[in-house]
Scaffold this motif. Structure first.
Motif, mmCIF file in Angstrom:
data_model
loop_
_atom_site.group_PDB
_atom_site.id
_atom_site.type_symbol
_atom_site.label_atom_id
_atom_site.label_comp_id
_atom_site.label_asym_id
_atom_site.label_seq_id
_atom_site.Cartn_x
_atom_site.Cartn_y
_atom_site.Cartn_z
ATOM 1 N N LEU A 103 0.722 -1.813 -0.160
ATOM 2 C CA LEU A 103 0.074 0.228 -0.322
ATOM 3 C C LEU A 103 0.900 1.255 -0.057
ATOM 4 O O LEU A 103 1.864 1.669 0.045
ATOM 5 C CB LEU A 103 -0.798 -0.173 1.259
ATOM 6 C CG LEU A 103 -1.776 -1.149 1.605
ATOM 7 C CD1 LEU A 103 -2.534 -1.322 2.817
ATOM 8 C CD2 LEU A 103 -3.371 -0.773 0.155
ATOM 9 N N ALA A 104 0.636 2.182 -0.181
ATOM 10 C CA ALA A 104 1.145 3.790 -0.319
ATOM 11 C C ALA A 104 0.617 4.352 0.987
ATOM 12 O O ALA A 104 0.048 4.307 1.413
ATOM 13 C CB ALA A 104 0.607 4.543 -1.710
ATOM 14 N N ASP A 105 2.309 4.443 1.229
ATOM 15 C CA ASP A 105 2.023 4.526 3.674
ATOM 16 C C ASP A 105 0.775 5.771 3.225
ATOM 17 O O ASP A 105 0.200 5.862 4.739
ATOM 18 C CB ASP A 105 3.513 5.761 3.253
ATOM 19 C CG ASP A 105 4.695 4.295 3.241
ATOM 20 O OD1 ASP A 105 4.109 2.447 3.600
ATOM 21 O OD2 ASP A 105 5.217 4.547 3.003
ATOM 22 N N ALA A 106 0.843 6.837 2.493
ATOM 23 C CA ALA A 106 0.059 7.680 2.980
ATOM 24 C C ALA A 106 -1.697 7.424 2.833
ATOM 25 O O ALA A 106 -2.346 7.929 3.785
ATOM 26 C CB ALA A 106 -0.679 9.202 1.737
ATOM 27 N N LEU A 107 -1.896 6.161 2.117
ATOM 28 C CA LEU A 107 -3.299 6.047 2.060
ATOM 29 C C LEU A 107 -3.207 4.662 3.017
ATOM 30 O O LEU A 107 -4.807 3.943 2.963
ATOM 31 C CB LEU A 107 -3.702 5.502 0.422
ATOM 32 C CG LEU A 107 -3.381 6.662 -0.213
ATOM 33 C CD1 LEU A 107 -3.850 6.831 -1.761
ATOM 34 C CD2 LEU A 107 -5.039 7.475 0.403
ATOM 35 N N ALA A 108 -2.612 3.618 3.432
ATOM 36 C CA ALA A 108 -2.638 2.774 4.275
ATOM 37 C C ALA A 108 -3.303 2.406 5.672
ATOM 38 O O ALA A 108 -4.368 1.293 5.496
ATOM 39 C CB ALA A 108 -0.994 2.405 4.896
ATOM 40 N N GLU A 109 -3.372 3.802 6.307
ATOM 41 C CA GLU A 109 -4.230 3.718 7.514
ATOM 42 C C GLU A 109 -5.968 3.361 6.776
ATOM 43 O O GLU A 109 -6.988 2.932 7.298
ATOM 44 C CB GLU A 109 -3.531 4.236 8.623
ATOM 45 C CG GLU A 109 -5.019 4.530 9.533
ATOM 46 C CD GLU A 109 -4.690 5.422 10.608
ATOM 47 O OE1 GLU A 109 -5.322 6.105 11.343
ATOM 48 O OE2 GLU A 109 -3.888 6.205 10.351
ATOM 49 N N GLU A 110 -6.326 4.081 5.834
ATOM 50 C CA GLU A 110 -7.553 4.663 5.556
ATOM 51 C C GLU A 110 -7.743 3.277 4.835
ATOM 52 O O GLU A 110 -9.443 2.949 5.185
ATOM 53 C CB GLU A 110 -7.171 5.763 4.662
ATOM 54 C CG GLU A 110 -9.268 5.907 3.986
ATOM 55 C CD GLU A 110 -8.607 7.132 3.121
ATOM 56 O OE1 GLU A 110 -10.142 6.559 2.001
ATOM 57 O OE2 GLU A 110 -7.874 8.302 3.036
ATOM 58 N N VAL A 111 -6.805 2.444 4.567
ATOM 59 C CA VAL A 111 -7.131 1.586 3.324
ATOM 60 C C VAL A 111 -7.888 -0.287 4.727
ATOM 61 O O VAL A 111 -8.732 -0.196 4.115
ATOM 62 C CB VAL A 111 -6.006 0.963 2.673
ATOM 63 C CG1 VAL A 111 -6.828 -0.617 1.756
ATOM 64 C CG2 VAL A 111 -6.066 2.389 1.142
ATOM 65 N N LEU A 112 -6.879 -0.360 5.708
ATOM 66 C CA LEU A 112 -7.160 -1.140 6.482
ATOM 67 C C LEU A 112 -8.155 -1.224 7.995
ATOM 68 O O LEU A 112 -9.029 -2.140 7.873
ATOM 69 C CB LEU A 112 -5.076 -1.342 6.914
ATOM 70 C CG LEU A 112 -4.621 -1.254 6.206
ATOM 71 C CD1 LEU A 112 -3.253 -1.502 7.270
ATOM 72 C CD2 LEU A 112 -4.706 -2.951 5.157
ATOM 73 N N THR A 113 -8.623 0.451 7.754
ATOM 74 C CA THR A 113 -9.677 0.755 8.505
ATOM 75 C C THR A 113 -11.116 0.457 8.142
ATOM 76 O O THR A 113 -11.735 0.228 8.084
ATOM 77 C CB THR A 113 -9.355 2.421 8.838
ATOM 78 O OG1 THR A 113 -8.282 2.452 9.761
ATOM 79 C CG2 THR A 113 -11.159 2.984 9.518
ATOM 80 N N LYS A 114 -11.069 0.748 6.045
ATOM 81 C CA LYS A 114 -11.879 0.766 5.690
ATOM 82 C C LYS A 114 -12.194 -0.916 5.645
ATOM 83 O O LYS A 114 -13.300 -1.421 5.436
ATOM 84 C CB LYS A 114 -11.461 0.800 4.232
ATOM 85 C CG LYS A 114 -12.118 2.286 3.401
ATOM 86 C CD LYS A 114 -13.367 3.306 3.822
ATOM 87 C CE LYS A 114 -13.571 4.233 3.814
ATOM 88 N NZ LYS A 114 -14.579 4.817 3.304
ATOM 89 N N ALA A 115 -10.985 -2.056 5.667
ATOM 90 C CA ALA A 115 -11.157 -3.192 5.488
ATOM 91 C C ALA A 115 -11.449 -4.048 7.314
ATOM 92 O O ALA A 115 -11.024 -4.993 7.090
ATOM 93 C CB ALA A 115 -10.054 -3.467 5.035
ATOM 94 N N ARG A 116 -12.315 -2.915 7.832
ATOM 95 C CA ARG A 116 -12.775 -3.421 9.282
ATOM 96 C C ARG A 116 -11.688 -3.505 10.336
ATOM 97 O O ARG A 116 -11.892 -4.420 11.071
ATOM 98 C CB ARG A 116 -13.494 -4.934 9.072
ATOM 99 C CG ARG A 116 -14.714 -4.023 8.564
ATOM 100 C CD ARG A 116 -16.106 -4.969 8.095
ATOM 101 N NE ARG A 116 -17.147 -4.678 8.067
ATOM 102 C CZ ARG A 116 -18.580 -5.031 6.854
ATOM 103 N NH1 ARG A 116 -18.611 -6.537 7.895
ATOM 104 N NH2 ARG A 116 -19.053 -4.923 6.680
ATOM 105 N N LEU A 117 -10.377 -3.425 10.029
ATOM 106 C CA LEU A 117 -9.379 -3.670 10.882
ATOM 107 C C LEU A 117 -9.226 -2.432 11.867
ATOM 108 O O LEU A 117 -9.346 -1.142 11.339
ATOM 109 C CB LEU A 117 -7.213 -3.668 10.355
ATOM 110 C CG LEU A 117 -7.337 -5.439 9.195
ATOM 111 C CD1 LEU A 117 -6.406 -5.426 8.551
ATOM 112 C CD2 LEU A 117 -8.293 -5.971 9.373
ATOM 113 N N GLU A 118 -9.237 -2.413 13.137
ATOM 114 C CA GLU A 118 -9.017 -1.348 13.820
ATOM 115 C C GLU A 118 -6.964 -1.683 14.319
ATOM 116 O O GLU A 118 -6.515 -1.911 14.054
ATOM 117 C CB GLU A 118 -9.412 -2.170 15.043
ATOM 118 C CG GLU A 118 -10.907 -2.344 15.027
ATOM 119 C CD GLU A 118 -11.598 -2.921 16.757
ATOM 120 O OE1 GLU A 118 -11.283 -3.263 17.293
ATOM 121 O OE2 GLU A 118 -12.528 -3.662 16.200
ATOM 122 N N PRO A 119 -7.080 -0.334 14.695
ATOM 123 C CA PRO A 119 -5.352 -0.200 15.125
ATOM 124 C C PRO A 119 -4.839 -1.353 16.027
ATOM 125 O O PRO A 119 -5.647 -1.506 17.024
ATOM 126 C CB PRO A 119 -5.884 1.306 15.778
ATOM 127 C CG PRO A 119 -6.831 2.085 15.304
ATOM 128 C CD PRO A 119 -7.832 0.821 14.931
#
Length: 967
Positions: free
Chosen positions: A281-297
């Motif tokens: 993933l692009a680093d700038a978008l990784a958190e947003e994408v993984l959150t969309k995938a329902r993963l939590e911090p």
């Protein structure tokens, strides 16, 4: 004998009162049709053409579409054009206007198809020539309707001989212009993604697209790396068009973006990700994408950087690879490729690449010469074709433009295949057909293109070697009104792709070309290029129209004796209608007797949407065939909105119909609205605005009525040379000289609002409220004095200028005004030119002096208004104020101009003494104070001035001036 002891006569009949039959109420709705009939009867337009020795001026009409009643935008457009044509004629040109209509294309075809559907008929089973004739008849009917609606607006032109794109000669020339592209090497057949309307089943040009909000599916899909670094990791893409996944052929990245490898360390319930999954993933978008995938911090970790070099070596597998029932359809390598179009603003930093369904995707494959990897999975109704596993027959959009089943089926199959980590919906701006209002798709189909970056013929041209170079150079040789139009079209030309010329329809001019059987489009002999064949086609079209292409035996007719007809296929696509209208310069400007010598128009004038429409296609077509633009000036109008600034819509009930306006107010009110409006921006119109326009019209009409009345029985013997006139009249002549420049420059530069505002203010403020007000006394009460003859001479000069200056705007009213004074069977203001105004009338020193006089007058009239409102006096003639003037130069100026007449008082005393504290002052006029005093003496029974000598003359109850006038 004293006047107060003898009854005085009624002197009203001795006054020179205005005499005119010109009515206060215009009655335009009823009277305008009579003037239209009169102009047609006396042949005004043709008589203007008989004037010799004039420089031609041609406004080329952008053809409206012949398929419905006029809307207010049509009215604005045609009135603006008419003002251009009429004003240039009256400034000494031979100003020509040939109205025209766009008659081919999908909107008309669509109407005929609707009729068929209502009858349960299949359009494809109707003989093509029969279908085309129905389209022709439909267009002809609406041409007749619109012609009368345009004429009702007072628009002049060759209405009996307009141009129609469906005329046989026009169809011949359109075909000839197309064949020039065929012969100069810019025409090619390509298989590339174009915007395609599933509803209309045809390719669309950018000019036929508008953008509306649309709710799309969004999916995040992992592509597993099977070769190269990080094998087993998955590059995640994001798309709003799931239906394009079956056509994926690559994944794109951008070497300038920072990428990382992310590993899933934990998952919640109901999650498509698994512990141990590794995502790129692009680093700038990784958190947003993984959150969309329902993963939590805390449920993922960043493992390491991923370099561009590593990405460039990766090969992936398609998400549908190896599925049972797919028969290996997707068992191919999916390369990782670099692309500048990839960003990390949104998405994942990787772009799913389906070269058959996206412009950037296609360009990436073009650069790599991978055109053999294109897919042909989607048909003309946006349906998956029979060879596509799982999805055959499913549509992206149905025939009504509603979402079909394709997207949902692809998403379901991805879920089944474990090829999705998240899904959602997003509302965004999406391209729609401007006709059907239905969404479009990008679809790879064989189409015909004009290459805009390929050398044209031998490439020798002062403006450039390619269509794009010639267009960009030509743009800067054109005058743009407003200038922003240049920037808009220039940027469009810089970025535009090749021109899609072909449409898969029936009503239009066909692409008159033949292709050799068995050859690929890249073969140099694929297209038949023969001047003799082209000549045969042109001759047939001149005699029979484009229908000749569809008649039985057409191929043999055109090819026999030249080549073997069996070796060639005839192309049956029709030309983009923008090519039709873009070619009008050839069969109108170049070919008609009333065209132009060089085939170039002085003006094109249309709405701002035509930067991507007619201005655009005309420029492309013209530089492709002539090397230069078909216009010298391009004038652009904005859109017409309702009174609140909202877009007009029948559903909102806020539309304004030109027909309704002319029925209620008359066409001149609509024309006046156009003149008062800044047409270069978006304009507003509605009931309240039209009321204001009608009020302005009444004020102008009263100005003209006053002049007509005061000029009754004016003879040449009454005329006075300007050098003999009083200063006030010479000041009016100075203003006419100034306005002559303003009017001519306004018309020349298409600044109608600025020009009209200057005329309106002059007529209603400087004339009606100032000059006329002052000179009424002399006009009504003087005998045969130099002052009265001078005033009438000035009124005559005003009359000829105001009527001709305003005639291009108020075509009916100025004709009425003209005929009131100069009746005659063939008389018409529209046969006149604007009079030349002597340079000697300008007198800046006099104007400066009279500016001071008017400043001082303002103080006096304001002081008297206070006395009138307090009922001290009833009229200004009862006053004899004392005016204290500090400035010596101003005082001397006032002493030389009969300041009592200027202020319409019976007497006035001017003094340099300091103004007492009680004197009236205006804060914005320094150095002048007014002390009110009543006039001494008796009221003259004839002129109503209050003077000491009244009653001392031979005529009872008169002053010296009136006594002399009575003889």
């Amino acid at each position: 004998m004293c006047a107060d002891t003898v009854a005085t006569p009624d002197y009203k009949t001795t006054l020179n009162l205005p005499q005119t039959d010109f009515p206060m109420r215009a009655g335009l709705p009823k009277r305008e049709p009579d003037w239209l009939a009169r102009w047609e009867e006396i042949g005004v337009y043709d008589r203007l053409r008989e004037k010799e020795g004039r420089t031609p001026f041609t406004l080329h009409d952008g053809p409206p579409y012949a398929n419905g009643h006029l809307h207010i935008g049509h009215a604005l457009n045609k009135v603006l054009k008419d003002m251009v044509v009429r004003s240039h004629q009256m400034m000494g040109h031979d100003s020509r206007y040939i109205p025209g209509w766009d008659c081919h294309g999908l909107p008309i075809e669509w109407k005929i198809e609707e009729k068929y559907r209502q009858k349960g008929l299949d359009k494809d089973k109707v003989p093509v020539l029969e279908f085309r004739q129905e389209c022709r008849d439909f267009a002809a009917g609406w041409v007749d309707v619109q012609r009368e609606e345009f004429k009702r607006l007072g628009v002049t032109g060759t209405w009996d001989k307009p141009y129609l794109t469906m005329d046989f000669h026009a169809e011949r020339v359109i075909a000839e212009e197309f064949m020039k592209f065929l012969m100069n090497g810019t025409l090619y057949q390509g298989s590339k993604p174009v915007m395609w309307s599933p509803v209309e089943k045809t390719a669309l040009a950018e000019a036929e697209i508008e953008y509306h909000d649309h709710k799309s599916h969004t999916i995040w899909v992992p592509f597993e790396v099977v070769e190269g670094p990080l094998s087993g990791a998955k590059a995640v893409i994001w798309t709003t068009t799931p239906w394009t996944i079956p056509s994926n052929k690559a994944v794109a990245y951008n070497p300038k973006i920072a990428y990382g490898l992310y590993e899933v360390t934990g998952t919640p319930d109901e999650c498509w990700c698994k512990v141990g999954d590794k995502y790129l993933l692009a680093d700038a978008l990784a958190e947003e994408v993984l959150t969309k995938a329902r993963l939590e911090p805390g449920m993922w970790t960043r493992v390491r950087d991923v370099s561009p070099e590593e990405l460039g070596q990766m090969v992936m597998r398609h998400p549908f690879a190896g599925l049972d029932g797919a028969d290996g359809y997707w068992d191919y390598e999916v390369p990782m490729i670099d692309g500048d179009h990839v960003t990390d603003d949104a998405g994942t930093g990787f772009v799913h690449t389906a070269p058959s369904h996206g412009a950037d995707d296609y360009e990436c494959f073009m650069r790599r010469n991978w055109l053999d990897r294109m897919t042909h999975n989607v048909g003309e109704e946006s349906e998956f074709l029979p060879h596509v596993p799982f999805f055959a027959g499913l549509q992206v959009f149905d025939r009504k433009g509603k979402e079909g089943k394709a997207n949902a089926a692809v998403i379901d199959k991805l879920v089944e295949a474990g090829g999705i980590i998240a899904r959602g919906r997003v509302a965004h701006s999406y391209p729609h057909s401007w006709r059907s209002k239905a969404p479009v798709i990008f679809r790879n189909t064989p189409q015909w293109f004009a290459a805009i970056d390929r050398p044209v013929g031998d490439g020798q041209d002062e403006n450039g070697t390619t269509i794009r170079e010639r267009a960009l150079t030509s743009i800067d040789k054109v005058n743009w009104h407003p200038r922003s139009g240049r920037n808009r079209l220039f940027s469009m030309m810089e970025a535009r792709p090749d021109w899609v010329l072909s449409r898969q329809r029936a009503w239009g001019v066909p692409l008159t070309c033949f292709v050799k059987v068995g050859l690929l489009p890249t073969d140099p002999d694929f297209l038949l290029r023969s001047e003799k064949v082209n000549s045969r086609i042109a001759e047939a079209f001149e005699a029979e129209g484009a229908d000749a292409w569809y008649k039985d035996g057409a191929k043999a007719r055109f090819l026999d004796g030249m080549v073997n007809p069996d070796e060639y296929e005839q192309v049956f696509d029709i030309l983009d209608v923008w090519f039709d209208s873009g070619s009008t310069h050839a069969f109108v400007l170049r070919d008609r007797e009333d065209g132009t010598e060089d085939g170039i128009a002085d003006v094109y004038l249309e709405g701002t949407d035509q930067h991507r429409g007619w201005f655009h296609s005309s420029l492309l077509q013209s530089v492709g065939t002539t090397g230069h633009a078909p216009y010298r000036n391009v004038v652009t109008a904005g859109f017409t909105l309702d009174e609140k600034g909202n877009k007009m819509s029948k559903s909102l009930g806020n539309t304004v119909s030109p027909e309704d306006v002319t029925k209620q107010y008359g066409a001149d009110i609509l024309r006046l609205w156009v003149a008062q409006t800044d047409y270069t921006a978006d304009q507003r119109i509605g009931p309240e605005i039209l009321k204001g326009v009608a009020d302005s019209y009444r004020r102008l009409r009263n100005t003209m009525r006053f002049m007509l009345g005061a000029l009754s029985h004016f003879e040449e013997s009454d005329r006075v040379e300007s050098s003999e006139m009083p200063e006030l009249e010479r000041w009016v002549l100075h203003r006419l000289a100034e306005l002559d420049d303003v009017v001519r420059e306004g018309y020349r530069t298409f600044d109608f609002q600025g020009m009209f505002q200057a005329l309106f203010n002059f007529s209603t403020v400087e004339l009606s409220a100032y000059y006329f007000d002052i000179r009424k006394d002399a006009l009504y009460c003087d005998g045969d004095t130099l002052r009265r003859r001078s005033a009438r001479t000035v009124l005559d000069l005003l009359f000829h200028r105001l009527t001709t200056w305003l005639a291009p705007v108020l075509v009916f009213t100025m004709e009425e005004v003209w005929l009131e004074r100069f009746p005659g069977e063939t008389s018409s203001v529209h046969l006149e030119d604007m009079p030349e105004t002597p340079a000697g009338w300008r007198d800046d020193a006099l104007a400066a002096k009279w500016a001071n006089v008017r400043r001082a007058r303002r103080v006096v009239t304001a002081a008297l208004e206070v006395q009138r409102s307090e009922k001290v006096i009833g009229a200004s003639l009862e006053a004899a104020p004392v005016v204290h003037v500090e400035d010596a130069e101003t005082l001397e100026a006032l002493k030389t101009v009969a300041f009592d007449d200027i202020c319409i008082t019976s007497d006035i005393r001017l003094t340099s003494d300091p103004a007492p504290a009680e004197a009236f002052r205006l804060t914005d006029v320094s150095g002048i104070g007014v002390v009110f005093e009543k006039a001494e003496g008796e009221k003259c029974e004839r002129c109503w001035k209050v003077l000491p000598d009244v009653g001392t003359h031979s005529h009872p109850g008169t002053c010296a001036r009136c006594d002399e006038a009575l003889g």
